[in-house]
Design a protein around this motif. Structure first.
Motif, short mmCIF file in Angstrom:
data_model
loop_
_atom_site.label_atom_id
_atom_site.label_comp_id
_atom_site.label_asym_id
_atom_site.label_seq_id
_atom_site.Cartn_x
_atom_site.Cartn_y
_atom_site.Cartn_z
N TYR A 80 0.30 -14.00 -3.63
CA TYR A 80 1.29 -13.48 -4.74
C TYR A 80 1.26 -12.16 -5.12
O TYR A 80 2.19 -11.79 -5.35
CB TYR A 80 0.69 -14.39 -6.11
N PHE A 81 0.08 -11.41 -5.11
CA PHE A 81 -0.04 -10.05 -5.34
C PHE A 81 0.43 -9.13 -4.20
O PHE A 81 0.58 -7.87 -4.24
CB PHE A 81 -1.63 -9.62 -5.68
N SER A 82 0.98 -9.73 -3.00
CA SER A 82 1.03 -8.82 -1.95
C SER A 82 2.30 -7.93 -2.23
O SER A 82 2.60 -7.00 -1.71
CB SER A 82 1.49 -9.64 -0.76
N SER A 83 3.24 -8.49 -3.06
CA SER A 83 4.34 -7.53 -3.30
C SER A 83 4.21 -6.79 -4.70
O SER A 83 5.40 -5.90 -5.25
CB SER A 83 5.69 -8.68 -3.70
N LEU A 84 3.02 -6.95 -5.28
CA LEU A 84 2.82 -6.06 -6.21
C LEU A 84 1.88 -5.05 -6.20
O LEU A 84 1.22 -4.62 -7.11
CB LEU A 84 2.14 -7.19 -7.47
N SER A 85 1.82 -4.41 -5.05
CA SER A 85 1.02 -3.45 -4.55
C SER A 85 1.47 -2.70 -3.43
O SER A 85 2.40 -3.08 -3.01
CB SER A 85 -0.53 -3.92 -4.02
N SER A 86 0.97 -1.60 -3.29
CA SER A 86 1.59 -0.68 -2.45
C SER A 86 0.27 0.05 -1.34
O SER A 86 -0.63 0.26 -1.94
CB SER A 86 2.23 0.49 -2.71
N THR A 87 0.38 -0.30 -0.06
CA THR A 87 -0.71 -0.10 0.71
C THR A 87 -0.37 1.12 1.74
O THR A 87 0.89 1.36 2.07
CB THR A 87 -1.05 -1.33 1.55
N PRO A 88 -1.32 1.75 2.39
CA PRO A 88 -2.72 1.54 2.08
C PRO A 88 -3.08 2.18 0.52
O PRO A 88 -2.36 2.96 0.15
CB PRO A 88 -3.36 2.40 3.06
N PHE A 89 -4.20 1.72 -0.09
CA PHE A 89 -4.57 2.14 -1.16
C PHE A 89 -6.36 2.23 -1.38
O PHE A 89 -6.90 1.55 -0.46
CB PHE A 89 -3.99 1.40 -2.21
N VAL A 90 -6.50 2.88 -2.28
CA VAL A 90 -7.90 2.98 -2.50
C VAL A 90 -8.29 2.18 -3.58
O VAL A 90 -7.65 2.42 -4.99
CB VAL A 90 -8.28 4.55 -2.98
#
Length: 406
Positions: A80-90
């Protein structure tokens, strides 16, 4: 360039981790999280740049490892959260750090704790209905505005995160730390603010019976917050390990129970009837008024639903994972309530102090000595993650990085 632990999303590794963690536990699981299958890598990255004058660079002094971080690395977090983040991230959102830039009301060199939620104000957009009513954890705009998608610092490519030697944060996210609060207590403020938020999500009437499922960091802090909010209520804690049971009793739990004995113990204290189905765990007809599920596991939520009286409430404060039999929810007409992150005061008609203000005060007064293990430098990240996975078994509460250490 700054030393950082960077997370790179890989659908193949996510599925592989999900498959492996479904069948492994303990040290084998720790080895997988910190081994070759890990989506983390230790690299030097360009330092993130403050988007505008309302932001500052922050140098972390301590950065905690959260259960949700481990869930991400194990492939247990929901897609569910895959579209609510931006990768790569720390990763890294439990942070006490030092500001590096001057802000109008926050000098450079100020010691601060981070509210990681990236709501409308950091994104420089008009407040949504939730942010306008001081309920930033419900923000509808976490993928828009002036910065990349990300529900929090630690899931946004542009801001960096606490598992590095530097990240950027908006002034609205930063809370000054009083001199009386040392770093080891300050790094606990963010999870404690989440616990305060969870304890406030539902009314706990005077004398209502309460159960907290789990006595890791989230469960123990929820117990702390509940003891402030509902000092006279009987609060039972379901805890797996002996040291967790001891800590829960020291924090004011009425009683503690091993998971396998919880239903039988609560049957007696609530005068409920216990039933044993053909398959699955025992459950109560009758039971407790309010249950806080703090493990994030399917077994914890399943237990919570089976212990709650008809018409009662289950608060989910651990990030949920796994499949759960929802028959008790339907049959007993339960209320299932989520509790995510924290907010700055709630709706106007229920004006109160922010969750972080309450948490900072509670962190200074509560018996938290020894909760944070000696921190790990970033270069020892594999050891740190292995320790965090096995924290319950090893008698630890909070594992943290000291990103500035070599």
């Amino acid at each position: 360039m700054i030393l950082s632990l960077e997370y790179r999303h890989s659908p193949a590794r996510y599925l592989a981790s999900r498959t492996v963690t479904a069948t492994k536990a303990g040290s084998r699981l720790a080895g997988m999280v910190a081994g070759n299958m890990s989506p983390l890598r230790l690299i030097n990255l360009a330092a993130p740049v403050p988007p505008d004058e309302g932001w500052t660079r922050v140098a972390p002094r301590l950065s905690g490892i959260c259960g949700s971080d481990l869930g991400l690395l194990m492939g247990r977090s929901s897609p569910y959260f895959s579209s609510l983040s931006s990768t790569p991230f720390v990763p890294g959102h439990e942070v006490v750090g030092e500001t590096l830039d001057e802000l109008p009301d926050l000098p450079a060199g100020s010691r601060v704790v981070l509210d990681p939620v990236l709501s409308c104000e950091p994104r420089a957009i008009e407040a949504c209905q939730w942010c306008a009513s001081n309920r930033e954890s419900r923000c509808d705009h976490v993928t828009t505005g002036a910065i990349s998608p990300g529900v929090q610092t630690g899931s946004c490519a542009e801001t960096g995160g606490g598992w590095s030697r530097q990240f950027v944060a908006h002034r609205s996210q930063l809370h000054p730390v009083p001199d009386s609060l040392d770093d080891e207590r300050a790094v606990l403020v963010e999870p404690l603010a989440c616990a305060v938020h969870a304890a406030r999500r539902v009314p706990v009437p005077t004398g209502a019976s309460v159960v907290v499922i789990g006595a890791g960091t989230v469960g123990l802090m929820t117990l702390l917050a509940l003891r402030e909010i509902a000092p006279t209520s009987p609060i039972h804690v379901v805890a797996k390990h002996g040291h967790q049971q001891e800590r829960a009793l020291a924090l004011g739990a009425t009683a503690v129970h091993e998971p396998s004995r919880a239903a039988r113990a609560l049957r007696r204290s609530t005068k409920a009837r216990m039933h044993s189905p053909e398959w699955g765990a025992e459950f109560l007809l009758g039971g407790v008024d309010v249950v806080f599920e703090c493990t994030g596991g399917a077994a914890g939520l399943d237990t919570a639903l089976r212990l709650t009286r008809a018409g009662g409430t289950v608060v989910v404060s651990g990030m949920p994972s796994g499949n759960v039999d929802l028959a008790p929810l339907w049959f007993r007409e339960l209320q299932l309530v989520g509790a995510y992150a924290s907010d700055s005061g709630g709706p106007d008609e229920v004006a109160r102090r922010s969750d972080f203000d309450e948490a900072i005060e509670l962190a200074g007064a509560a018996p938290l000595d020894g909760w944070v293990e000696p921190p790990y430098p970033l270069r020892r990240w594999r050891e740190a993650l292995s320790h965090a996975v096995d924290a319950g078994k090893l008698g630890s509460v909070k594992i943290a990085f000291a990103p500035g250490k070599d």
